[in-house]
Design an enzyme around this catalytic site. Structure first.
Site, PDB file in Angstrom:
ATOM      1  CG  HIS A 178      -0.294   0.185   2.527  1.00 42.57           C
ATOM      2  ND1 HIS A 178       0.014  -0.859   3.363  1.00 42.57           N
ATOM      3  CD2 HIS A 178       0.110   1.306   3.181  1.00 42.57           C
ATOM      4  CE1 HIS A 178       0.576  -0.399   4.457  1.00 42.57           C
ATOM      5  NE2 HIS A 178       0.638   0.910   4.374  1.00 42.57           N
ATOM      6  CG  ASP A 209       0.132  -4.219   2.876  1.00 42.47           C
ATOM      7  OD1 ASP A 209       0.504  -3.575   1.871  1.00 42.47           O
ATOM      8  OD2 ASP A 209      -0.278  -3.664   3.914  1.00 42.47           O
ATOM      9  CB  SER A 287       3.387   1.428   6.233  1.00 37.77           C
ATOM     10  OG  SER A 287       2.200   1.610   6.965  1.00 37.77           O
TER      11      SER A 287
END
Length: 596
Positions: A178, A209, A287
């Site tokens: 993402h 992911d 992230s």
């Protein structure tokens, strides 16, 4: 000369009934603007000289002077403590040279006068105390251009984001999917550097992911040591998350322990994979950053956190088994092929009456096959009502779990995700009281409502102002927001949750909205309604509908929608009005590129 005699103050006359206001000692704080008599303070004689403070005390300075000295300005400070003056100029010398000059001052310092701050090296010792793994953590700058799913012939305004990543072996960088989704530009910056390097995306794994990047410039990898992966940690093991979260621009370090290890829902890919729950803070920007164990090995990648009123410090990390599966898949196939899924849905068998009904003996445990995917290669090997007893030799419990580690159990779906697409698994099942064993091929089961359409723009078709498109999760988010699973129409949610793909290429076609024109008067209020048929024929996908509309020879075009809604248009007039509508709304084509 002799000092002048002190004049005798005139006594204040007393008033009747009250004590004198100033008699002898002061009875309180003097008035603010009280006048002082000249006889209250003796004059100074030449022998009574008041010592003056030097222009700058070398060992002690006022607070504002200390702030100026500690800055990187070009002002010079002079040291005069029993030694020759030492001129410090941080603007001309490095900060380390300034510290060395401060250390050269005589160690015999007088006591600190009240209200002053001693000159000490508050910057600390500039020693490399962190590990080389920290230098392999990079900051990811990405520019995204997301498709406009509500108006599928155009894209949204571009946006920018920052996240984290880290260098691994093979001149590659690992980050989250993402973080680089719908990317048009990806740049990386090393720790302590001021240069951004252009990066290329090698692979994106939506389900897990994860994404792999690389940089063609050799300078980027100079002086860095790739990060190695460690083993899956145990509960209560210490972990340290490193990255570039919000709240600053420098690298950030947070620590915690492993709280839970289980099959977790991955929000980005809507998949169920192994995950680590930790109590270290994971914020936006973390992230893609690594999570280290006490030995400096990477045990996971930070990717999501739980935000709720009744939850605190719950973060999630992608563990090394999932990471290695993603990397080996790319190395094996040259691209990302995904994680396989079981070609069937199953039900727990915790009720004893259910087990007796299925002719299970007390020693047998397992789960019941509830529905078999009709388009999977293994659809002819299993049937509804079969009881799965084991998967690759590992016995399945009645609640669908298998042994994981000492004192731990996990969903047997974990065993399925350990396989690669195209591989087979030895499955033992019970049918009508008889035990069977088959080699079950494992593939990715297609979804009727896809979670992502990565890499391609959304499909659309326009006929007489009616805008047709296919339903996917990004489309529902675009129309109904993040709570689409509550606000979207129930018929669409039912198809997303429970319906299966029965034909290859099947998808859900809807009338997204209507571009108002005289030919479609009365149909303007139709929004997000499923198309079931056209001129009496069922609609399986958008390409089939577009072909039937373009090749229609009937005088009327009939679109059969949900809730028995019917849209009827004259075929010849509809084809003629379409081009005018496209010109009015500046739409380049009546259909997307994949339908041409």
């Amino acid at each position: 000369p002799a000092p002048a005699p002190t004049p005798t103050p005139t006594p204040t006359p007393k008033r009747r009934g009250r004590p004198p206001k100033h008699a002898g000692k002061s009875m309180g704080r003097p008035r603010k603007n009280a006048k002082k008599t000249p006889g209250r303070k003796p004059k100074k004689t030449p022998t009574q000289t008041t010592p003056k403070r030097a222009a700058r005390q070398p060992a002690y300075v006022e607070e504002d002077e200390f702030s100026a000295l500690a800055s990187d300005s070009d002002d010079a400070a002079t040291e005069e403590i029993g030694t020759p003056a030492t001129v410090l100029n941080p603007g001309r010398k490095s900060r380390g040279a300034a510290r060395g000059a401060l250390a050269a001052v005589s160690p015999q310092k007088p006591s600190t006068p009240a209200g002053r701050i001693p000159i000490v090296d508050y910057m600390g010792i500039d020693l490399v105390t962190d590990t080389t793994e920290m230098d392999a953590v990079v900051k990811v700058f990405c520019t995204h251009t997301e498709p406009n799913y509500s108006l599928p012939w155009q894209r949204k305004r571009q946006s920018a984001s920052t996240s984290s990543g880290f260098i691994i072996r093979g001149r590659r960088i690992l980050t989250n999917a993402h973080s680089v989704e719908h990317h048009t530009s990806v740049k990386l910056k090393k720790r302590g550097g001021d240069k951004k390097y252009e990066a290329r995306v090698l692979a994106i794994g939506v389900e897990c992911d994860l994404a792999l990047l690389t940089v063609d410039d050799d300078e980027f990898f100079a002086g860095t040591t790739p990060i190695d992966f460690g083993q899956l940690p145990s509960l209560q093991a210490a972990v340290t998350v490193v990255g570039y979260p919000i709240g600053g621009v420098a690298i950030s370090v947070t620590s915690g322990v492993v709280s839970r290890i289980e099959v977790t829902s991955y929000s980005h890919g809507s998949s169920e994979l192994l995950g680590l729950q930790i109590d270290a803070a994971i914020n936006s920007g973390n992230s893609g950053g690594p999570a280290f164990n006490a030995q400096g090995g990477c045990v996971g990648v930070a990717f999501q956190s739980l935000k709720a009123d009744d939850a605190e410090n719950i973060g999630y990390v992608i563990p090394t088994p999932v990471i290695m599966h993603f990397i080996r898949d790319y190395e094996k196939n040259g691209k990302y092929t995904g994680f396989p899924t079981l070609p069937a849905t199953w039900q727990k068998l915790e009720n004893p009456n259910m087990r007796k009904f299925l002719k299970m003996i007390p020693a047998q445990k397992g789960v019941m096959v509830r529905r078999v995917d009709p388009v999977s290669p293994g659809s002819n090997k299993l049937k509804n009502g079969d009881v799965l007893l084991s998967f690759d030799g590992v016995e399945i419990a009645n609640d669908g779990t298998v042994p994981f580690r000492t004192g731990e159990r996990i969903s047997f779906h974990y065993l399925v995700t350990e396989k690669f697409v195209g591989e087979k698994a030895r499955v033992t099942f019970l049918r009508d009281g008889t035990t069977h064993a088959v080699d079950l091929p494992l593939t990715q089961v297609p979804r009727l409502v896809p979670v992502h359409i990565e890499g391609v723009p959304p499909s659309f078709y326009i006929a007489a102002g009616l805008v047709f498109t296919t339903v996917c999760v990004p489309y529902l988010k675009s129309e109904y927001g993040k709570d689409y699973d509550y606000d979207a129409p129930v018929p669409i949610l039912n198809r997303m949750m429970y319906d299966q793909v029965t034909d290859k290429g099947q998808n859900v076609v809807v009338v997204a909205h209507v571009l108002s024109a005289p030919i479609n008067i009365g149909y303007e209020d139709i929004v997000n309604t499923v198309v079931n048929g056209f001129n009496g024929k069922p609609v399986s996908n958008l390409k089939q509908l577009a072909d039937m509309c373009d090749g229609c020879k009937d005088p009327f075009m009939r679109f059969e929608l949900d809730h028995n809604l019917l849209v009827v248009l004259k075929t010849k007039e509809a084809h003629g009005a379409t081009q005018d509508i496209l010109k009015t709304h500046c739409i380049p084509s009546a259909k997307s590129q994949d339908l041409k």
